[in-house]
Write a protein that holds these residues in place. Structure first.
Motif, PDB file in Angstrom:
ATOM      1  N   SER A  58       0.790  -1.300  -0.074  1.00  0.00           N
ATOM      2  CA  SER A  58      -0.177  -0.033  -0.047  1.00  0.00           C
ATOM      3  C   SER A  58       0.846   1.247  -0.068  1.00  0.00           C
ATOM      4  O   SER A  58       0.351   2.322  -0.548  1.00  0.00           O
ATOM      5  CB  SER A  58      -0.792   0.149   1.167  1.00  0.00           C
ATOM      6  N   ARG A  59       2.054   1.318   0.620  1.00  0.00           N
ATOM      7  CA  ARG A  59       3.009   2.343   0.458  1.00  0.00           C
ATOM      8  C   ARG A  59       3.444   2.738  -0.892  1.00  0.00           C
ATOM      9  O   ARG A  59       3.577   3.831  -1.269  1.00  0.00           O
ATOM     10  CB  ARG A  59       4.494   2.234   1.426  1.00  0.00           C
ATOM     11  N   PHE A  61       1.790   1.923  -3.609  1.00  0.00           N
ATOM     12  CA  PHE A  61       0.661   2.426  -4.179  1.00  0.00           C
ATOM     13  C   PHE A  61       0.360   3.860  -4.112  1.00  0.00           C
ATOM     14  O   PHE A  61       0.175   4.630  -4.816  1.00  0.00           O
ATOM     15  CB  PHE A  61      -0.597   1.395  -4.003  1.00  0.00           C
ATOM     16  N   THR A  62       0.545   4.005  -2.613  1.00  0.00           N
ATOM     17  CA  THR A  62       0.481   5.447  -2.381  1.00  0.00           C
ATOM     18  C   THR A  62       1.467   6.634  -2.934  1.00  0.00           C
ATOM     19  O   THR A  62       0.934   7.532  -3.313  1.00  0.00           O
ATOM     20  CB  THR A  62       0.060   5.515  -0.805  1.00  0.00           C
ATOM     21  N   GLU A  63       2.535   6.074  -2.817  1.00  0.00           N
ATOM     22  CA  GLU A  63       3.823   6.945  -3.096  1.00  0.00           C
ATOM     23  C   GLU A  63       4.095   7.265  -4.611  1.00  0.00           C
ATOM     24  O   GLU A  63       4.445   8.401  -4.962  1.00  0.00           O
ATOM     25  CB  GLU A  63       5.131   6.469  -2.197  1.00  0.00           C
ATOM     26  N   LYS A  65       3.956   8.073  -8.105  1.00  0.00           N
ATOM     27  CA  LYS A  65       3.224   9.175  -8.783  1.00  0.00           C
ATOM     28  C   LYS A  65       2.931   8.997 -10.353  1.00  0.00           C
ATOM     29  O   LYS A  65       2.070   9.376 -10.814  1.00  0.00           O
ATOM     30  CB  LYS A  65       3.998  10.506  -8.768  1.00  0.00           C
ATOM     31  N   LEU A  84      -4.960  -3.074  -1.554  1.00  0.00           N
ATOM     32  CA  LEU A  84      -5.031  -1.700  -2.034  1.00  0.00           C
ATOM     33  C   LEU A  84      -6.382  -1.133  -2.199  1.00  0.00           C
ATOM     34  O   LEU A  84      -6.376  -0.027  -2.621  1.00  0.00           O
ATOM     35  CB  LEU A  84      -4.346  -1.913  -3.306  1.00  0.00           C
ATOM     36  N   ILE A  87      -7.571   2.273  -0.496  1.00  0.00           N
ATOM     37  CA  ILE A  87      -6.641   3.450  -0.847  1.00  0.00           C
ATOM     38  C   ILE A  87      -7.430   4.426  -1.888  1.00  0.00           C
ATOM     39  O   ILE A  87      -7.820   3.989  -2.616  1.00  0.00           O
ATOM     40  CB  ILE A  87      -5.228   3.038  -1.167  1.00  0.00           C
ATOM     41  N   ASP A  88      -7.732   5.653  -1.383  1.00  0.00           N
ATOM     42  CA  ASP A  88      -8.421   6.449  -2.468  1.00  0.00           C
ATOM     43  C   ASP A  88      -7.305   7.393  -3.238  1.00  0.00           C
ATOM     44  O   ASP A  88      -6.589   8.086  -2.724  1.00  0.00           O
ATOM     45  CB  ASP A  88      -8.996   7.813  -1.482  1.00  0.00           C
ATOM     46  N   ILE A  89      -7.163   6.696  -4.475  1.00  0.00           N
ATOM     47  CA  ILE A  89      -6.156   7.180  -5.445  1.00  0.00           C
ATOM     48  C   ILE A  89      -6.816   8.435  -6.304  1.00  0.00           C
ATOM     49  O   ILE A  89      -6.052   9.252  -6.835  1.00  0.00           O
ATOM     50  CB  ILE A  89      -5.441   6.204  -6.335  1.00  0.00           C
ATOM     51  N   ARG A  92      -6.216  12.212  -5.919  1.00  0.00           N
ATOM     52  CA  ARG A  92      -5.124  12.564  -6.060  1.00  0.00           C
ATOM     53  C   ARG A  92      -4.686  13.429  -7.279  1.00  0.00           C
ATOM     54  O   ARG A  92      -5.372  13.375  -8.228  1.00  0.00           O
ATOM     55  CB  ARG A  92      -3.947  11.567  -6.111  1.00  0.00           C
TER      56      ARG A  92
END
Length: 272
Positions: A58-59, A61-63, A65, A84, A87-89, A92
């Motif tokens: 998840s880190r 996926f979050t980081e 860009k 995953l 996670i609200d992507i 972004r």
């Protein structure tokens, strides 16, 4: 520095891609994060490529860009997708392009896991690990020209790239995905023939391998049709036509055609 490229799965194919993306300067080490469950593998990747590493998918996926690259076994995809899912992507500023090399996992399944995100499904082959592969890609509903350009750039680092419709991905698997095994079998059989004709094993292996490698390079660089090259080597009443006659008698071409068809059909079965 901003993390642009996230890699989930640091196995052989993941590392092959990573090493060439960094070596070519497509991504800097400081722009990459890799997740991998094996601590020893993580330590190796960090030391070898100076990238950020984690066991937390998840880190990544979050980081990431720009690109989230999935290079795990298809069997673990459902578990990773579940991990995953929360996670609200979408909110972004820049949602990453999802690139998957998971055999047998269709775009529909990928897009169900990554809702409204751009997704590209890809099928590289094992020569990609030495930068001589060929990768077929097909695009999901939310991709645009920039996403295609990014995918082309990523896979060009490990060889050539072709775009196909998803309906043809099983045929790609049957030809270029399984093809390295057919070619390896051909090299082995040629060398065995050399040994049967009296050559020492080491010399027979060298002759067989370089003959296949050189012929492929000749065809690639001259753009000559294979039939034309065959005709150029085949003189009237000569040695080559005697060998070709035996190959035809044994159904050599038919066997290769049927191998590609059988592998394609098996890929279709596994994808159901």
């Amino acid at each position: 520095m901003t993390i642009k490229f996230g890699l989930i799965g640091g196995g052989v194919m993941g590392e092959a891609l990573l090493s060439r993306l960094i070596a070519r300067g497509i991504y800097q080490s400081s722009e990459v994060i890799v997740s991998e469950p094996l601590p020893s593998r993580l330590d190796f990747l960090k030391q070898q490529y100076d990238v950020a590493v984690t066991t937390d998918n998840s880190r990544v996926f979050t980081e990431a860009k720009e690109v989230l690259f999935l290079a795990v076994k298809p069997q673990v995809f459902s578990a990773i997708a579940q991990e995953l899912a929360d996670i609200d992507i979408l909110h972004r500023e820049h949602a990453p392009l999802i690139i998957s090399i998971l055999a047998g996992v269709p775009l529909s399944q990928l897009e169900a896991a990554f809702v409204q995100l751009p997704v590209i499904r890809a099928m590289p082959n094992t020569p990609a690990t030495v930068g001589a592969g060929v990768t077929a890609i097909c695009s999901g509903a939310y991709t645009n020209a920039l996403h295609h350009q990014i995918a082309q750039q990523v896979f060009s680092a490990v060889g050539e790239v072709v775009e196909v419709s998803e309906a043809l991905m099983d045929a790609v698997t049957g030809l270029s995905g399984s093809g390295p095994a057919y070619v390896a079998l051909l090299v082995e059989a040629l060398a065995d023939g050399g040994v049967a004709a009296g050559l020492p094993r080491a010399i027979a292996n060298q002759l067989a391998l370089q003959t296949v490698l050189g012929t492929a390079k000749l065809l690639q660089e001259t753009k000559m049709h294979p039939a034309e090259l065959k005709d150029r080597v085949t003189s009237p009443g000569g040695t080559t036509i005697a060998g070709i006659a035996k190959l035809e008698q044994a159904g050599f071409r038919s066997a290769l055609i049927e191998a590609v068809k059988a592998a394609t059909e098996r890929s279709q079965e596994l994808g159901k």
